[in-house]
Each structure stands twice: as C-alpha cells, then as structure tokens.
Write a protein that holds these residues in place. Structure first.
Motif, PDB file in Angstrom:
ATOM      1  N   ASP A 169     150.411  24.647  21.045  1.00  0.00           N
ATOM      2  CA  ASP A 169     149.355  24.969  20.071  1.00  0.00           C
ATOM      3  C   ASP A 169     149.890  25.847  18.944  1.00  0.00           C
ATOM      4  O   ASP A 169     149.578  25.616  17.770  1.00  0.00           O
ATOM      5  CB  ASP A 169     148.193  25.688  20.772  1.00  0.00           C
ATOM      6  CG  ASP A 169     147.372  24.729  21.621  1.00  0.00           C
ATOM      7  OD1 ASP A 169     147.509  23.497  21.426  1.00  0.00           O
ATOM      8  OD2 ASP A 169     146.612  25.210  22.475  1.00  0.00           O
ATOM      9  N   GLU A 170     150.672  26.857  19.311  1.00  0.00           N
ATOM     10  CA  GLU A 170     151.236  27.748  18.289  1.00  0.00           C
ATOM     11  C   GLU A 170     152.162  26.988  17.345  1.00  0.00           C
ATOM     12  O   GLU A 170     152.160  27.229  16.129  1.00  0.00           O
ATOM     13  CB  GLU A 170     152.049  28.856  18.959  1.00  0.00           C
ATOM     14  CG  GLU A 170     151.256  30.059  19.376  1.00  0.00           C
ATOM     15  CD  GLU A 170     152.223  31.195  19.669  1.00  0.00           C
ATOM     16  OE1 GLU A 170     152.483  31.999  18.762  1.00  0.00           O
ATOM     17  OE2 GLU A 170     152.732  31.249  20.819  1.00  0.00           O
ATOM     18  N   ALA A 171     152.971  26.093  17.914  1.00  0.00           N
ATOM     19  CA  ALA A 171     153.902  25.319  17.089  1.00  0.00           C
ATOM     20  C   ALA A 171     153.132  24.445  16.103  1.00  0.00           C
ATOM     21  O   ALA A 171     153.473  24.377  14.917  1.00  0.00           O
ATOM     22  CB  ALA A 171     154.804  24.467  17.987  1.00  0.00           C
ATOM     23  N   ARG A 172     152.098  23.800  16.593  1.00  0.00           N
ATOM     24  CA  ARG A 172     151.306  22.929  15.706  1.00  0.00           C
ATOM     25  C   ARG A 172     150.606  23.745  14.617  1.00  0.00           C
ATOM     26  O   ARG A 172     150.559  23.333  13.452  1.00  0.00           O
ATOM     27  CB  ARG A 172     150.298  22.124  16.514  1.00  0.00           C
ATOM     28  CG  ARG A 172     150.968  21.135  17.457  1.00  0.00           C
ATOM     29  CD  ARG A 172     149.966  20.187  18.074  1.00  0.00           C
ATOM     30  NE  ARG A 172     149.366  19.338  17.064  1.00  0.00           N
ATOM     31  CZ  ARG A 172     149.921  18.221  16.598  1.00  0.00           C
ATOM     32  NH1 ARG A 172     151.077  17.809  17.064  1.00  0.00           N
ATOM     33  NH2 ARG A 172     149.319  17.514  15.687  1.00  0.00           N
ATOM     34  N   ALA A 173     150.090  24.908  14.995  1.00  0.00           N
ATOM     35  CA  ALA A 173     149.415  25.768  14.015  1.00  0.00           C
ATOM     36  C   ALA A 173     150.397  26.237  12.941  1.00  0.00           C
ATOM     37  O   ALA A 173     150.020  26.420  11.780  1.00  0.00           O
ATOM     38  CB  ALA A 173     148.772  26.954  14.722  1.00  0.00           C
ATOM     39  N   ALA A 174     151.672  26.415  13.337  1.00  0.00           N
ATOM     40  CA  ALA A 174     152.705  26.854  12.396  1.00  0.00           C
ATOM     41  C   ALA A 174     153.353  25.676  11.674  1.00  0.00           C
ATOM     42  O   ALA A 174     154.346  25.838  10.976  1.00  0.00           O
ATOM     43  CB  ALA A 174     153.767  27.662  13.148  1.00  0.00           C
ATOM     44  N   ARG A 175     152.803  24.485  11.855  1.00  0.00           N
ATOM     45  CA  ARG A 175     153.278  23.250  11.230  1.00  0.00           C
ATOM     46  C   ARG A 175     154.701  22.890  11.640  1.00  0.00           C
ATOM     47  O   ARG A 175     155.455  22.288  10.865  1.00  0.00           O
ATOM     48  CB  ARG A 175     153.140  23.304   9.706  1.00  0.00           C
ATOM     49  CG  ARG A 175     151.702  23.554   9.255  1.00  0.00           C
ATOM     50  CD  ARG A 175     151.453  23.111   7.836  1.00  0.00           C
ATOM     51  NE  ARG A 175     150.041  23.282   7.474  1.00  0.00           N
ATOM     52  CZ  ARG A 175     149.074  22.428   7.792  1.00  0.00           C
ATOM     53  NH1 ARG A 175     149.361  21.338   8.472  1.00  0.00           N
ATOM     54  NH2 ARG A 175     147.820  22.661   7.432  1.00  0.00           N
ATOM     55  N   LEU A 176     155.085  23.281  12.863  1.00  0.00           N
ATOM     56  CA  LEU A 176     156.319  22.756  13.433  1.00  0.00           C
ATOM     57  C   LEU A 176     156.003  21.407  14.068  1.00  0.00           C
ATOM     58  O   LEU A 176     154.883  21.167  14.521  1.00  0.00           O
ATOM     59  CB  LEU A 176     156.858  23.694  14.530  1.00  0.00           C
ATOM     60  CG  LEU A 176     157.829  24.798  14.096  1.00  0.00           C
ATOM     61  CD1 LEU A 176     157.138  25.790  13.178  1.00  0.00           C
ATOM     62  CD2 LEU A 176     158.393  25.516  15.321  1.00  0.00           C
ATOM     63  N   LYS A 177     157.007  20.535  14.107  1.00  0.00           N
ATOM     64  CA  LYS A 177     156.864  19.279  14.830  1.00  0.00           C
ATOM     65  C   LYS A 177     157.041  19.548  16.323  1.00  0.00           C
ATOM     66  O   LYS A 177     157.797  20.448  16.715  1.00  0.00           O
ATOM     67  CB  LYS A 177     157.932  18.282  14.382  1.00  0.00           C
ATOM     68  CG  LYS A 177     157.921  18.000  12.892  1.00  0.00           C
ATOM     69  CD  LYS A 177     156.920  16.928  12.571  1.00  0.00           C
ATOM     70  CE  LYS A 177     157.098  16.455  11.126  1.00  0.00           C
ATOM     71  NZ  LYS A 177     155.947  15.683  10.679  1.00  0.00           N
ATOM     72  N   VAL A 178     156.367  18.749  17.137  1.00  0.00           N
ATOM     73  CA  VAL A 178     156.473  18.870  18.587  1.00  0.00           C
ATOM     74  C   VAL A 178     156.956  17.530  19.157  1.00  0.00           C
ATOM     75  O   VAL A 178     156.347  16.486  18.893  1.00  0.00           O
ATOM     76  CB  VAL A 178     155.112  19.246  19.213  1.00  0.00           C
ATOM     77  CG1 VAL A 178     155.193  19.219  20.739  1.00  0.00           C
ATOM     78  CG2 VAL A 178     154.668  20.625  18.716  1.00  0.00           C
ATOM     79  N   GLY A 179     158.061  17.578  19.886  1.00  0.00           N
ATOM     80  CA  GLY A 179     158.603  16.364  20.490  1.00  0.00           C
ATOM     81  C   GLY A 179     158.813  16.533  21.988  1.00  0.00           C
ATOM     82  O   GLY A 179     158.814  17.651  22.509  1.00  0.00           O
ATOM     83  N   VAL A 180     158.992  15.399  22.673  1.00  0.00           N
ATOM     84  CA  VAL A 180     159.351  15.398  24.089  1.00  0.00           C
ATOM     85  C   VAL A 180     160.545  14.468  24.258  1.00  0.00           C
ATOM     86  O   VAL A 180     160.552  13.341  23.725  1.00  0.00           O
ATOM     87  CB  VAL A 180     158.181  14.927  24.982  1.00  0.00           C
ATOM     88  CG1 VAL A 180     158.632  14.757  26.434  1.00  0.00           C
ATOM     89  CG2 VAL A 180     157.014  15.913  24.906  1.00  0.00           C
ATOM     90  N   ALA A 181     161.563  14.942  24.977  1.00  0.00           N
ATOM     91  CA  ALA A 181     162.763  14.141  25.282  1.00  0.00           C
ATOM     92  C   ALA A 181     162.927  14.120  26.788  1.00  0.00           C
ATOM     93  O   ALA A 181     163.161  15.165  27.398  1.00  0.00           O
ATOM     94  CB  ALA A 181     163.999  14.767  24.626  1.00  0.00           C
ATOM     95  N   SER A 182     162.792  12.948  27.405  1.00  0.00           N
ATOM     96  CA  SER A 182     162.794  12.876  28.871  1.00  0.00           C
ATOM     97  C   SER A 182     163.636  11.725  29.392  1.00  0.00           C
ATOM     98  O   SER A 182     163.547  10.599  28.891  1.00  0.00           O
ATOM     99  CB  SER A 182     161.357  12.712  29.384  1.00  0.00           C
ATOM    100  OG  SER A 182     161.379  12.452  30.780  1.00  0.00           O
ATOM    101  N   SER A 183     164.410  12.020  30.436  1.00  0.00           N
ATOM    102  CA  SER A 183     165.187  10.975  31.120  1.00  0.00           C
ATOM    103  C   SER A 183     164.319  10.077  31.996  1.00  0.00           C
ATOM    104  O   SER A 183     164.809   9.100  32.562  1.00  0.00           O
ATOM    105  CB  SER A 183     166.266  11.611  32.010  1.00  0.00           C
ATOM    106  OG  SER A 183     167.217  12.324  31.257  1.00  0.00           O
TER     107      SER A 183
END
Ligand SMILES: [Mg+2]
Length: 222
Positions: free
Chosen positions: A97-111
């Motif tokens: 939530d904080e990242a999105r509010a700060a306009r950072l992108k959010v990703g997931v990298a999973s094996s």
C-alpha cells in the motif's frame, strides 16, 4: 540518495509462508514411510524448483518403488490445507500500500507456477495491487538464475538499479543480485539458518520498517 521506482516481491516464503507447509507436507509422507528427509537436500528447492531436489523421486529411490498415487494426491491436499491456514506475512500488505501511494511500481517474481501465485494473490486481495507478475511459466530458467527479475523489470519499465527485490531464500537473493537489483532478505523459519549474506539488508520482518525506513536503510548500506 537512492532513486527507487519499484519493489519486487518474491512469493513463496515472503508474501505467504508456503515454505513451511510444503516442507511439512513432505516430511509427513517421509515419516509415514520411515525415511529421513535431509534438510540440506530440501533447502536446494527453496526459492527454486524440484530440479535441484525432487522430494518424490528421492523418496521413491530410497524405497525402491514408486509411491502410490493416493499418497501423492493426499500430500498435495495436505499442502493446500496447510497453506490455506497461513496468514499474509507481517508487513507485506502495508508495504504494498505504501509503495502504491508513493507511486512506486509493485511486482512479483516467483519460481512457482502462475496458477499457484495468482490464485493465492487473488485470494489474499493482492492480485490487483501488483503491476506485473512473472512466474516460472514466463521464463526459461527459474531462480537462482536472473531471468525472473529481468522479466519483471522489463515489464515494469524500470532499470535494475532502481528496483528493490525482497526475498526469503539464498536462491532468490542470488537471482536478484545477478539481475543487478538491490535485495532485502526477510528470513522465515525454513530459511533463517541459511546463508542470506548476499542480500544488501536483512530484516526480521517487513513489519519492522516503513517504506521510507526501508529505503533509508538501503541507502546506509551501499
Ligand atoms: Mg521464496
């Protein structure tokens, strides 16, 4: 001062403690057959795939016979039962939530597989809060190779030097560092005793820091 434009989360053992349930579901099968499950072999799979250590094939080799399909099916059901009992790990939702509010992108990298990751993220209310998810279906090589992280930063349009990976395992940390990202290690009970020293920062839990504190701590550890 760091310019960070993306946070990229591992899934298993980082967003959700699936590593304990997966391990315990196999441990129960091994114990039922009177065979030891060596932890040093098991940890090769953590953050990667069964290519490094295949628990079913290993047990079958010890027994000298194939496992009954019923045993295999029951193990999968048991894994699901144990995973569904797990809450989101502390601090994950708040940091997203904080990242999105700060306009950072959010990703997931999973094996893991896309079905596994998207299914759980959807159930946990996180799927729509991720800008990009890359899983083993999307790349040739899973972690510790860098492919998954390279695929996510490409999808997000962010250079590696402006992205932070958050990982729980040596395989995941190696993948992030090979891709050129900063990496924060958050161990869980399965990975706490492993060597996570390649990470730029180690915390006990994501609940220990705000987004700003996390970025400040990374700046302090160039
Ligand atoms: Mg992991």
């Amino acid at each position: 001062m760091l310019l960070i434009r993306a946070l990229i989360f591992d899934f298993d053992g980082l967003i959700l403690d699936t590593e304990g349930p997966i391990y315990h579901s196999w441990l129960e099968v091994y114990e039922a057959h009177g065979v030891a499950l060596p932890f040093e072999l098991w940890v090769k799979t953590v953050g990667s795939s069964n290519q490094a250590f295949h628990p079913q094939h290993h047990l079958e080799a010890q027994l000298g016979r194939p496992l009954a399909q019923e045993v295999i099916d029951r193990r999968v059901d048991r894994r699901v039962e144990l995973v569904l009992a797990q809450p989101l790990l502390p601090g994950v939702a708040g940091l997203v939530d904080e990242a999105r509010a700060a306009r950072l992108k959010v990703g997931v990298a999973s094996s893991s597989s896309r079905d596994w990751v998207n299914g759980h993220l959807g159930r946990l209310g996180l799927l729509d809060r991720c800008d990009c998810i890359r899983c083993r279906d999307d790349v040739e090589h899973v972690k510790p190779e860098p492919d998954l992280y390279l695929a996510v930063i490409d999808c997000l349009g962010v250079p590696a030097t402006e992205a932070v990976a958050i990982e729980d395992s040596p395989n995941g940390i190696a993948a992030a560092k090979r891709a050129g990202l900063l990496c924060v290690a958050i161990p869980n009970p399965i990975t706490a005793g492993l060597d996570l020293g390649a990470a730029d920062l180690r915390l006990g839990s994501l609940a220990e820091v705000t987004l700003q504190q996390l970025l400040d701590r990374l700046s302090d550890n160039p």
